[in-house]
Design an enzyme around this catalytic site. Structure first.
Site, mmCIF file in Angstrom:
data_model
loop_
_atom_site.group_PDB
_atom_site.id
_atom_site.type_symbol
_atom_site.label_atom_id
_atom_site.label_comp_id
_atom_site.label_asym_id
_atom_site.label_seq_id
_atom_site.Cartn_x
_atom_site.Cartn_y
_atom_site.Cartn_z
ATOM 1 N N GLY A 289 48.651 45.093 43.038
ATOM 2 C CA GLY A 289 47.687 44.059 43.357
ATOM 3 C C GLY A 289 46.688 44.565 44.387
ATOM 4 O O GLY A 289 46.927 45.552 45.087
ATOM 5 N N CYS A 290 45.555 43.865 44.492
ATOM 6 C CA CYS A 290 44.501 44.330 45.394
ATOM 7 C C CYS A 290 44.891 44.168 46.864
ATOM 8 O O CYS A 290 44.723 45.102 47.662
ATOM 9 C CB CYS A 290 43.190 43.607 45.094
ATOM 10 S SG CYS A 290 43.309 41.804 45.007
ATOM 11 N N TYR A 291 45.415 43.009 47.247
ATOM 12 C CA TYR A 291 45.877 42.847 48.630
ATOM 13 C C TYR A 291 46.998 43.829 48.965
ATOM 14 O O TYR A 291 46.973 44.474 50.024
ATOM 15 C CB TYR A 291 46.369 41.420 48.863
ATOM 16 C CG TYR A 291 45.309 40.391 49.152
ATOM 17 C CD1 TYR A 291 44.386 40.557 50.191
ATOM 18 C CD2 TYR A 291 45.242 39.215 48.413
ATOM 19 C CE1 TYR A 291 43.433 39.592 50.465
ATOM 20 C CE2 TYR A 291 44.286 38.235 48.682
ATOM 21 C CZ TYR A 291 43.384 38.433 49.714
ATOM 22 O OH TYR A 291 42.436 37.468 49.990
#
Length: 346
Positions: free
Chosen positions: A148-150
């Site tokens: 995921g990006c976070y």
């Protein structure tokens, strides 16, 4: 040339995968598929992808995706497992969704509303785990779960400190700001320009954001013991980018020089993770459209906490760039091939 199909080509992540593949010297773009936009010319969806303007988006079926060397799935959560199961085992499948990221079924069912589909090798080559470099697991793999990006920003900001023994695993807090593209392309009232411009707001507060268990899984794998993270995401008035500010308790007696040395050692030879010179702090503008993560770290000696900050483009290194990086490793290509290290400005 290896042929790559992209499922979910009409979304932001799918479009970014296509942008990167267009610049890749060893990968050829095959079928482009989606659901609601099937039958539409790509130029109507992604007018910036001029070389693919005349291509028509096809329906996402196993038949359409078959016959390729690799398939990138940029689909909503919960939609990847059935397609992946139907594709041959020797086809490289890279999933940009969350379906196969979490190893713990209980963690999945706590944060998601679909059955746990299992776990695939985790696609963060730069992550140092107690089992060894994660890129070793990805070389030659045929199933890979893109982070995921976070979790990309937070994990790369903090992992060197936990692996290097200069951070305590308890008491980690993260506040991260993301651009609106992180919520996907589907229209939502709270993402309207009139709602977002000139405003910042938190969401997913109180430990309920779906990326929390993924962050904890990554940081726990660094060898410092089980990690729990207080994670608060915020929405920023920008289309793309993440700035993650992470703080953790420094181990007793550690010095500022030892803290910095842990990060320098971890990222010395990494092509896409850059520890900035002391005193210079990351900015989302500096990584725009690049596959790079900018990191800075310091010791707040007064309170005994380490502050690590990371900036990443959520659509490039945070999703599509990681997918292409993993494709390179899986297909036996040099890892940095076709990936931009320079951002765009202003």
């Amino acid at each position: 040339m290896k042929r790559v199909a992209v499922a979910g080509a009409s979304g932001y992540a799918g479009g970014e995968v296509l942008r990167l593949l267009l610049a890749h010297p060893d990968l050829e773009i095959g079928a482009l598929t989606a659901s609601s936009t099937a039958g539409t010319q790509l130029v109507e969806i992604h007018p910036h992808l001029t070389p693919l303007a005349e291509r028509v988006v096809e329906d996402t079926t196993v038949e359409t995706l078959s016959g390729h060397d690799a398939v990138v799935l940029a689909l909503p959560h919960g939609h990847s497992a059935a397609i992946a199961d139907a594709l041959p085992d020797d086809v490289v499948v890279v999933d940009c969704g969350a379906d196969f990221r979490l190893r713990d079924p209980e963690a999945w069912t706590t944060f998601y509303d679909t059955p746990h589909a299992g776990s695939w090798p985790y696609g963060m080559p730069e992550l140092r785990t107690d089992a060894g470099p994660q890129r070793d697991v990805l070389a030659g793999a045929t199933r890979i779960a893109v982070p995921g990006c976070y979790p990309t920003a937070v994990s790369l900001a903090l992992a060197p400190g936990l692996a290097g023994g200069v951070l305590e695993p308890a008491g980690i807090a993260v506040v991260a700001a993301s651009g609106t593209s992180g919520a996907g392309r589907s229209p939502k009232p709270h993402l309207l320009g009139a709602e977002v411009m000139g405003a910042m707001s938190p969401y997913g507060v109180g430990g309920v954001h779906r990326h929390t268990p993924e962050i904890e899984q990554n940081l726990s794998a660094c060898g410092a013991g089980p990690v729990r993270v207080s994670f608060t995401p915020t929405l920023a008035p920008m289309p793309r980018g993440i700035l993650a500010t992470c703080t953790a308790v420094a181990t007793d007696g550690v010095t500022a020089a030892e803290v910095r040395a842990a990060w320098e050692s971890a990222y010395l030879d990494e092509p896409f993770v850059h520890l900035l010179p002391e005193g210079r702090w990351p900015s989302t503008a500096s990584v725009l459209a690049s596959n790079c993560v900018h990191v800075q770290v310091t010791l707040d000696e007064r309170v005994g906490r380490v502050v690590a900050v990371a900036a990443v483009d959520n659509l490039t290194k945070g999703t599509a760039g990681a997918a292409v990086q993993c494709l390179n490793l899986a297909l036996g290509l040099p890892e940095p091939t076709g990936l931009p290290v320079a951002g765009v400005a202003p």
